[in-house]
Design a protein around this motif. Structure first.
Motif, short mmCIF file in Angstrom:
data_model
loop_
_atom_site.label_atom_id
_atom_site.label_comp_id
_atom_site.label_asym_id
_atom_site.label_seq_id
_atom_site.Cartn_x
_atom_site.Cartn_y
_atom_site.Cartn_z
N LEU A 157 0.75 -1.16 -0.08
CA LEU A 157 0.11 0.08 0.06
C LEU A 157 0.85 1.30 -0.09
O LEU A 157 0.42 2.35 -0.27
N LEU A 158 2.12 1.05 0.40
CA LEU A 158 3.13 2.36 0.50
C LEU A 158 2.87 3.10 -0.62
O LEU A 158 2.92 2.69 -1.88
N GLY A 159 2.71 4.54 -0.61
CA GLY A 159 3.07 5.55 -1.77
C GLY A 159 1.55 6.10 -1.95
O GLY A 159 0.43 5.86 -1.52
N ARG A 160 1.30 6.63 -3.14
CA ARG A 160 0.33 7.29 -3.68
C ARG A 160 -0.63 6.54 -4.55
O ARG A 160 -0.12 5.70 -5.56
N TRP A 161 -1.67 6.60 -4.39
CA TRP A 161 -2.92 6.00 -5.36
C TRP A 161 -3.74 6.94 -5.79
O TRP A 161 -4.14 7.93 -5.14
N ALA A 162 -4.08 7.02 -7.10
CA ALA A 162 -5.02 7.88 -7.59
C ALA A 162 -6.37 7.50 -7.61
O ALA A 162 -6.59 6.23 -8.18
N LEU A 163 -7.25 8.16 -7.35
CA LEU A 163 -8.90 7.54 -7.22
C LEU A 163 -9.41 7.74 -9.02
O LEU A 163 -9.13 8.78 -9.59
N VAL A 164 -9.55 6.54 -9.38
CA VAL A 164 -10.04 6.35 -10.96
C VAL A 164 -11.38 6.45 -10.92
O VAL A 164 -12.12 7.16 -11.91
N ALA A 165 -12.15 5.84 -9.93
CA ALA A 165 -13.91 5.80 -10.04
C ALA A 165 -14.33 5.58 -8.88
O ALA A 165 -13.77 5.21 -7.98
N GLY A 166 -15.80 6.05 -8.55
CA GLY A 166 -16.31 5.82 -7.47
C GLY A 166 -17.75 5.60 -7.49
O GLY A 166 -18.32 6.35 -8.45
N THR A 167 -18.43 5.42 -6.52
CA THR A 167 -19.92 5.04 -6.61
C THR A 167 -20.19 5.25 -5.14
O THR A 167 -19.47 5.02 -3.98
N PHE A 168 -21.70 5.69 -4.71
CA PHE A 168 -22.33 5.63 -3.55
C PHE A 168 -23.80 4.90 -3.40
O PHE A 168 -24.10 4.63 -4.58
N ASN A 169 -24.26 4.78 -2.30
CA ASN A 169 -25.65 4.23 -2.35
C ASN A 169 -26.50 5.43 -2.20
O ASN A 169 -27.89 5.23 -2.46
N ASP A 170 -25.91 6.47 -2.62
CA ASP A 170 -27.17 8.00 -2.36
C ASP A 170 -26.73 8.69 -3.72
O ASP A 170 -25.68 8.94 -3.91
N ALA A 182 -27.15 11.70 -4.29
CA ALA A 182 -26.72 13.29 -3.88
C ALA A 182 -25.38 13.04 -3.57
O ALA A 182 -24.55 13.85 -4.04
N HIS A 183 -24.71 12.03 -2.94
CA HIS A 183 -23.29 11.98 -2.75
C HIS A 183 -22.71 11.67 -3.99
O HIS A 183 -21.47 12.22 -4.29
N LEU A 184 -23.30 10.79 -4.94
CA LEU A 184 -22.46 10.62 -6.02
C LEU A 184 -22.60 11.95 -7.02
O LEU A 184 -21.43 12.12 -7.54
N ASP A 185 -23.47 12.77 -6.99
CA ASP A 185 -23.53 13.99 -7.57
C ASP A 185 -22.30 14.86 -7.09
O ASP A 185 -21.60 15.62 -7.78
N PHE A 186 -22.45 15.03 -5.79
CA PHE A 186 -21.24 15.75 -5.38
C PHE A 186 -19.80 15.15 -5.47
O PHE A 186 -19.09 16.05 -5.93
N PHE A 187 -19.84 13.87 -5.48
CA PHE A 187 -18.44 13.20 -5.90
C PHE A 187 -17.93 13.71 -7.30
O PHE A 187 -16.98 13.91 -7.66
N LYS A 188 -19.15 13.82 -8.22
CA LYS A 188 -18.71 14.24 -9.77
C LYS A 188 -18.25 15.60 -9.73
O LYS A 188 -17.60 15.92 -10.59
N LEU A 189 -18.26 16.49 -8.77
CA LEU A 189 -17.77 17.68 -8.87
C LEU A 189 -16.45 17.85 -8.60
O LEU A 189 -15.74 18.89 -8.97
#
Length: 150
Positions: free
Chosen positions: A6-19, A21-28
């Motif tokens: 796990l050491l080091g940097r990881w870039a967030l490629v994709a994500g999802t939520f069960n809500d 409103a959270h997903l819409d905010f994530f997309k910003l």
């Protein structure tokens, strides 16, 4: 899961939520990454997420413990989340499932050492999200700059 991997940097490629409103905010957000450092033999580590949003970078650092495939936050951080690493066939990726204190999955994120992953790897992530009854994932723009490490 070998904590030293796990050491080091990881870039967030994709994500999802069960809500939605959270997903819409994530997309910003423009981009996000996590950085693992100070991993010890007892699997204690520093977990530092950063998010580029609205022209600014936001950073945090938390003390965590890795037990098997579960990441636990130090009680002083007062985060009521359980983070579990789940299987991915992507060799340089991690999939993190964030659940609340009721063990209900709230979000699922795909991180990689690369900014983009193969279509098959995104499809695998989409199927995982579907199995967990999550919304279809949003993919972040790989051309957006990541925040500098703290």
């Amino acid at each position: 899961l070998n904590p030293l991997q796990l050491l080091g940097r990881w870039a967030l490629v994709a994500g999802t939520f069960n809500d939605s409103a959270h997903l819409d905010f994530f997309k910003l957000r423009d981009s996000s990454s996590i950085y693992f450092s100070n991993i010890s033999e007892t699997s204690n580590a520093s977990y530092s997420p950063s998010t580029h949003f609205g022209g600014k970078c936001y950073h945090g650092t938390y003390n965590v413990t890795l037990e098997g495939s579960t990441l636990s936050f130090d009680a002083r951080d007062q985060l009521n989340l359980t983070v579990t690493f789940i299987y991915t066939s992507c060799p340089d990726c991690v999939v993190m499932r964030f659940a609340n204190d009721l063990k209900k999955t709230e979000r699922l994120w795909l991180f990689s050492r690369r900014r983009e992953v193969e279509m098959e790897q995104l499809e695998e992530f989409r199927v995982q999200a579907e199995c967990l009854k999550m919304l279809p994932p949003a993919v972040l723009d790989p051309t957006k700059e990541l925040c500098q490490e703290q």
